[in-house]
Each structure stands twice: as C-alpha cells, then as structure tokens.
Design an enzyme around this catalytic site. Structure first.
Site, PDB file in Angstrom:
ATOM      1  N   LYS A  61       9.702   1.687  -1.184  1.00 19.12           N
ATOM      2  CA  LYS A  61       9.550   0.626  -1.926  1.00 19.12           C
ATOM      3  C   LYS A  61       8.815   0.722  -3.419  1.00 19.12           C
ATOM      4  CE  LYS A  61      10.958  -2.143   1.830  1.00 19.12           C
ATOM      5  NZ  LYS A  61      10.652  -2.759   3.263  1.00 19.12           N
ATOM      6  N   SER A 121       8.499 -10.294   3.487  1.00 19.73           N
ATOM      7  CA  SER A 121       9.621  -9.488   2.931  1.00 19.73           C
ATOM      8  C   SER A 121      10.808 -10.484   2.406  1.00 19.73           C
ATOM      9  CB  SER A 121      10.269  -8.608   3.850  1.00 19.73           C
ATOM     10  OG  SER A 121      10.660  -9.084   5.200  1.00 19.73           O
ATOM     11  N   HIS A 152       5.590  -4.465   1.259  1.00 20.86           N
ATOM     12  CA  HIS A 152       5.862  -4.995  -0.166  1.00 20.86           C
ATOM     13  C   HIS A 152       4.648  -4.999  -0.957  1.00 20.86           C
ATOM     14  CE1 HIS A 152      10.083  -5.680   0.741  1.00 20.86           C
ATOM     15  NE2 HIS A 152       9.495  -6.067   1.942  1.00 20.86           N
TER      16      HIS A 152
HETATM   17  C1  LIG Z   1      11.096  -2.551   4.648  1.00 21.52           C
HETATM   18  C2  LIG Z   1      10.256  -2.882   5.577  1.00 21.52           C
HETATM   19  C3  LIG Z   1       9.662  -2.410   6.948  1.00 21.52           C
HETATM   20  C4  LIG Z   1      10.599  -0.903   6.985  1.00 21.52           C
HETATM   21  O1  LIG Z   1      10.054   0.144   6.196  1.00 21.52           O
HETATM   22  P1  LIG Z   1      11.019   1.208   6.116  1.00 21.52           P
HETATM   23  O2  LIG Z   1      10.311   2.420   5.319  1.00 21.52           O
HETATM   24  O3  LIG Z   1      12.195   0.961   5.121  1.00 21.52           O
HETATM   25  O4  LIG Z   1      11.490   1.630   7.384  1.00 21.52           O
HETATM   26  C5  LIG Z   1       8.560  -2.657   7.332  1.00 21.52           C
HETATM   27  N1  LIG Z   1       7.958  -3.956   7.231  1.00 21.52           N
HETATM   28  C6  LIG Z   1       8.342  -4.507   6.244  1.00 21.52           C
HETATM   29  C7  LIG Z   1       7.684  -5.840   5.814  1.00 21.52           C
HETATM   30  C8  LIG Z   1       9.487  -4.299   5.411  1.00 21.52           C
HETATM   31  O5  LIG Z   1       9.893  -5.055   4.461  1.00 21.52           O
END
Ligand SMILES: *Cc1c(COP(=O)(O)O)cnc(C)c1O
Length: 395
Positions: A245, A185, A213
């Site tokens: 995302k 991330s 992602h």
């Molecule tokens: C954003 C993210 C999460 C969390 O997801 P949410 O739905 O925002 O709680 C988990 N793992 C990674 C790698 C992320 O970037």
C-alpha cells in the site's frame, strides 16, 4: 453434474442482487491517472498513498535486484529464498517501527493467517473488532481458538470480553489475543489503540495491530497507528503491515519482540510453506521505506490533499465519515446505487470503485475514495464535482 446448475443459479442471483464482480485489465501503473478500457481516468481507488509504486528510485531498486537475484526466489525463506535484501528489509522495518525484530511474509493476507494460528489453540480466546479485514476473520476460522467479536471500535466491550474470559464457566482462556485493524480499510477511521492496549495489558492479552493502511501514512513519523498513540510494537504488542500500500511494493511483515517473531519463524505455516517474495519486491520496499524518511513532503502533501478533499466535499454537501486518513468513503447504502454512481464517475473521467457486501455490511455499499500524494488540487476539484453529479438524486 447437478452442482454446476446450482452454481449457475447462484451466479444469476448474485447478478440480480448487483453483487457480481468483474475483473478489469488495467493498462498502466497505479498512478495519479490509470488507463482502463483505452481511457485515461483520474485514479481515486488504489492504495498507492504516497505515489511510491512508480517512483524512479523504487523502480530502479527492483530492476537492480532482478538483475542480481533473478526474477524469483524459487524457494521458501527457510530453504534458500531469504536473500540478504530480505534480511536488510526486516532489519530496516524493525528499526523504523521501533521493534526488536521483524519477519517478512509474502502477503498481508498470509501474515494475518499466521499470527493467531501460530499462537492460539483450543482453549484460547481470539477477540476481534467486527469490521476487521477479511484475512483476520479467516485466521479465526483456521485457528482452533474461540472467537469473540466486539462492536466496531468499542474498547469497553473488548475489555469486558477479555475480563469475562477469566471467569468463564467453561474454563478460563489460557491465552488471549486481541486483533484489530489500525486504520479500518473500508472506513478509514483509527482503532482506539490506547484503550485497547490498556485492556490487553490489564488482562494479559497480546494485542495485534493490522496496520496495512497506517504504515507509512499515520503517526508523527509515519511509523503507523500505534505511533500516533505513542505506542510501539514491543512487550505484548505486535504490529503487522503490508508492503503493497503506502510502500508501493509487495509483501508484508510482522514486527515485535524477538520471542514472538522467532516463534513465527519456527512455526507459522503461511511463512514456512510458501516461496519467499521476489527480491525485486524486497528491494523496492527497502528503497521506498527509505523515502518515507528522506521525502517527508510526500506525507505532508497527502495530508493536504485529504484536508482539501474534505473541505470541498463539505462545500458540495457530500456526506463524509470522520476519517482523517486517505480512505474517504461515501456511503451510498444500496449496491445498485453504488454501482450506478461508480459508472457515472467513470463517464466523468474518475476511477472510484463501488464497494459492496460482503466487503462491507449489507446496506452500507459505498464509493471508497482513496487519495494519494500525486493528486493535484484540480484533480480533487474534478473528483468532488463529479461526485456531486453522480450522487445527485436522479431526476
Ligand atoms: C490489504 C489489507 C490486508 C492484506 O494485505 P495484502 O498484502 O494485500 O495481502 C490485510 N489487512 C488489511 C486491513 C488490509 O487492508
């Protein structure tokens, strides 16, 4: 109360270390531009990669679902929170990623808490990449399994840990699980999933890929990081994704063989003891995933934007990592320098946030640029010019 003073002292220290964080009241949707403090800035820091969060069909789906099912589900999935839209979304996700079954979670954070805590207990082993997302690190704390972390993206080190756990003096691990981000991330690079998958198979471990992602962005048909290695969430491989995302909505999922998904439905506390995500979010997700398939140009345009940014940055002498994803960090090092660069970018019309420890390792503060479909070539040129200015050694 003595501990109030203690906390205030810690606040002071955080501020002195340039680690204090501030909330902003954003005044628009997370589109190509974003309104902050009464100003419209080019937005290079949301995860709205495919620009679907404000897609008219996605919004219409959310509105129609609110009309029919109300603003909230008001109950957990196993009580009466699981609507037919949630059901359809789970089926859609499973078929899209090539899994037998999928289960929805209210957030990716909760999905990550659920998997190790459901499957692992006291004599079990949890192996993780050092740069895994915070939620997976937290999951390790909540599960009673023994945690071992390997150097970032080092599949050989991961394999060695799995192997040594078979002849550990303290007794061999009963169950083994390896969890990795698919796309990291804060760095944007891909995990070596082919080698990790092989190691897990060789050592009877379950592989869990957190593809927050990668889902919708990476792989031949945007099915995620596993698909770019020609792998699927089946057998002893599970895939986790978020709907907040690239999907541009809210919620998360875990996909894999029914035997695992059914266990999560029965036992996962972050699934059982929380309210099901709103139907509007489920409906928006369902429509957005349909758009992955019907509007492939979104992904193509995003990839063009990534290549365009990398080319211009190279010409401008801005040092990038070798990320080929929409996450393009520019590592500055020092937290104060990253904050200064971010506020200079803001002056130049660009929203790009400084990412500081503990989100990234100490000494690796960075500007984390994220690209999206709706950015134009001119936007990217403006970004690169501003970055060159903001990162230039101050005279
Ligand atoms: C954003 C993210 C999460 C969390 O997801 P949410 O739905 O925002 O709680 C988990 N793992 C990674 C790698 C992320 O970037």
């Amino acid at each position: 109360m003595p501990w109030r003073n203690e906390i205030l002292k810690q606040h002071g220290q955080r501020k002195a270390d340039n680690l204090w964080r501030n909330l902003r009241g954003i005044e628009s949707s997370p589109g190509r531009t974003i309104d902050v403090d009464g100003k419209s800035l080019l937005n290079f820091c949301s995860n709205n990669y495919l620009s679907l969060a404000s897609h008219p069909e996605v919004i219409a789906a959310a509105q129609a679902a609110t009309q029919k099912y109300g603003a909230s589900t008001t109950a957990s999935h196993l009580i009466v929170g699981h609507t037919e839209i949630h059901q359809q979304l789970e089926e859609k996700i499973a078929s899209f990623v090539g899994a037998e079954k999928a289960i929805l979670f209210s957030t990716g954070y909760m999905a990550n808490l659920a998997v190790p805590t459901t499957f692992l207990g006291r004599r079990d082993l949890l192996v993780q990449d050092r740069l895994n997302h915070a939620s997976i690190i937290d999951a390790a704390k909540m599960s009673d399994a023994k945690l071992r972390r390997y150097h970032h993206a080092d599949a050989a080190a991961a394999g060695a840990i799995l192997e040594s756990s078979e002849s550990d003096d303290a007794g061999a691990a009963k169950r083994k699980m390896l969890v990795t981000d698919g796309v990291f991330s804060m760095d944007g690079d891909l995990a070596p999933l082919d080698a990790l998958h092989q190691s897990c198979n060789d050592h009877g471990a379950v592989l869990v890929v957190d593809d927050a992602h990668g889902f919708g962005v990476v792989g031949p048909s945007a099915r995620g990081s596993l698909s770019s290695f020609d792998l699927e969430p089946s057998g002893n491989t599970l895939m986790l994704g978020t709907l907040s995302k690239a999907v541009g909505s809210f919620g998360a999922f875990v996909a894999g063989d029914a035997v695992y998904i059914d266990t999560l439905i029965q036992q996962a506390r972050p699934f059982i003891y929380t309210t099901a995500l709103p139907s509007s979010a489920a409906a928006a997700s369902l429509t957005a995933i349909g758009l992955f398939e019907s509007e492939p140009w979104r992904r193509e345009k995003l990839n063009e934007n990534i290549q365009h940014f990398r080319k211009l940055a190279d010409v401008a002498g801005i040092a990038l990592t070798d990320s080929q994803t929409p996450i393009q960090p520019i590592v500055v090092g020092d937290s104060a320098a990253a904050l200064t660069a971010s506020s200079q970018l803001k002056e130049l019309g660009i929203m790009a946030i400084a990412i500081r420890p503990p989100t990234v390792p100490v000494g690796q503060a960075r500007i984390r640029v994220t690209l999206m479909t709706d950015h134009t070539e001119a936007d990217i040129q403006q970004l690169v010019t501003a970055l060159a200015n903001a990162l230039a050694p101050s005279s």
